[in-house]
Write a protein that holds these residues in place. Structure first.
Motif, PDB file in Angstrom:
ATOM      1  N   ASP A   1       4.449  -4.108 -56.484  1.00  0.00           N
ATOM      2  CA  ASP A   1       3.030  -4.082 -56.126  1.00  0.00           C
ATOM      3  C   ASP A   1       2.848  -3.367 -54.788  1.00  0.00           C
ATOM      4  O   ASP A   1       3.450  -3.758 -53.784  1.00  0.00           O
TER       5      ASP A   1
ATOM      6  N   TRP B   1      -1.811  -6.461 -59.749  1.00  0.00           N
ATOM      7  CA  TRP B   1      -1.544  -5.036 -59.924  1.00  0.00           C
ATOM      8  C   TRP B   1      -1.173  -4.809 -61.383  1.00  0.00           C
ATOM      9  O   TRP B   1      -0.209  -5.401 -61.892  1.00  0.00           O
ATOM     10  N   ASP B   2      -1.935  -3.963 -62.092  1.00  0.00           N
ATOM     11  CA  ASP B   2      -1.674  -3.765 -63.513  1.00  0.00           C
ATOM     12  C   ASP B   2      -1.284  -2.328 -63.842  1.00  0.00           C
ATOM     13  O   ASP B   2      -1.223  -1.938 -65.017  1.00  0.00           O
TER      14      ASP B   2
END
Length: 294
Positions: free
Chosen positions: A223, A187-188
């Motif tokens: 996340d 997750w960015d």
């Protein structure tokens, strides 16, 4: 269930309540059967619940709920616990504890859901609302970090399960699923608000529909894959897809969610198989559900 677990009984709860909340002294106190692993719960009269940590690690959860639940409640479509009293250590009991308003309902039962698709929609609505919360200063969710942070404990659990042949776990197959999840992109985007422990025991339903979500001890930001647990620990395959579609989850997040749910089950099964039948039963269900998708 745990080393260092503090003994709690009806008499202790009565003394704590009478000493700190004399307005409720004399009300019925009755232990509430629960598959929970961190807290003991007691009915207090007809309309309240006392929740006390069993181990030191749960004390921070109680304090966090006291701070954040009142701020989250107006932002969510589903009822959540309401703190009516913040208890302090006393009577030889060493940790903070809480009195909550009683929430009616029953835990959903895997394999016995009357209306799984509407329940999946309800769950997606709750999760989406959590993800949309923008309260600043949030703690990090208990399970909100990178999936790789679970690798060592997950592989250790798989090896432990290899030594328990009566569980009949296909350890090679779960290893392949786990390694596939590890390859999913991380997750960015900015972290989102999470419940982070959406087990069946933390859900209350009435007539098959979600009425309340309880036990926010793992909440925080991280996340979004962490809140996909119900897809595999509760929902059958068709409702699982409804849940995913309602949330608009991309492939990478879905894969990480599957991996997180599997990791939790693999770690829980050897730990709870002799001490918490409900947790062990759900862990076995998750493993079957995940392997059934291969």
């Amino acid at each position: 269930m745990h080393p260092g677990q503090h003994p709690i009984d009806d008499d202790l709860v009565r003394r704590l309540v009478a000493g700190q909340f004399p307005q409720w002294a004399g009300l019925m106190v009755k232990r509430l059967p629960s598959a929970g692993t961190v807290n003991a719960m007691y009915r207090l009269g007809d309309g309240m619940l006392v929740r006390l940590p069993l181990v030191k690690g749960g004390a921070g959860d109680i304090s966090m709920e006291q701070e954040w639940l009142p701020r989250l409640a107006p932002r969510l479509p589903t009822a959540i616990p309401e703190v009516l009293g913040a208890g302090e250590p006393a009577e030889g009991y060493p940790w903070p504890w809480s009195v909550y308003r009683w929430l009616a309902g029953e835990n959903p039962e895997v394999g016995a859901l009357g209306e799984p698709v509407p329940l999946a929609e309800d769950l997606a609505g709750f999760v989406a609302a959590m993800w949309s919360v923008t309260l600043p200063g949030a703690p990090a969710a208990h399970r909100g970090g990178p999936l790789a942070s679970l690798d060592a404990s997950t592989r250790a659990a798989i090896e432990e399960l290899r030594g328990i042949p009566e569980e009949a776990i296909d350890c090679d197959a779960v290893t392949l699923v786990w390694e596939d999840a590890l390859r999913a992109p991380a997750w960015d985007a900015p972290p989102v608000w999470l419940h982070a422990d959406l087990m069946p025991g933390n859900l209350l339903v009435d007539g098959g529909r979600l009425t309340s979500v309880i036990d926010f001890g793992c909440m925080g930001v991280g996340d979004p894959a962490c809140d996909l647990f119900p897809a595999w620990n509760l929902l059958p395959a068709a409702a699982r897809e409804v849940f995913r579609e309602a949330l608009g989850v991309d492939d990478a997040t879905w894969n990480r969610g599957r991996g997180r749910t599997l990791s939790q089950a693999l770690i829980a099964l050897p730990y709870y198989r002799r001490t918490n039948p409900a947790m062990a039963h759900n862990a076995r269900h998750v493993i079957r559900a995940v392997l059934g998708e291969r």
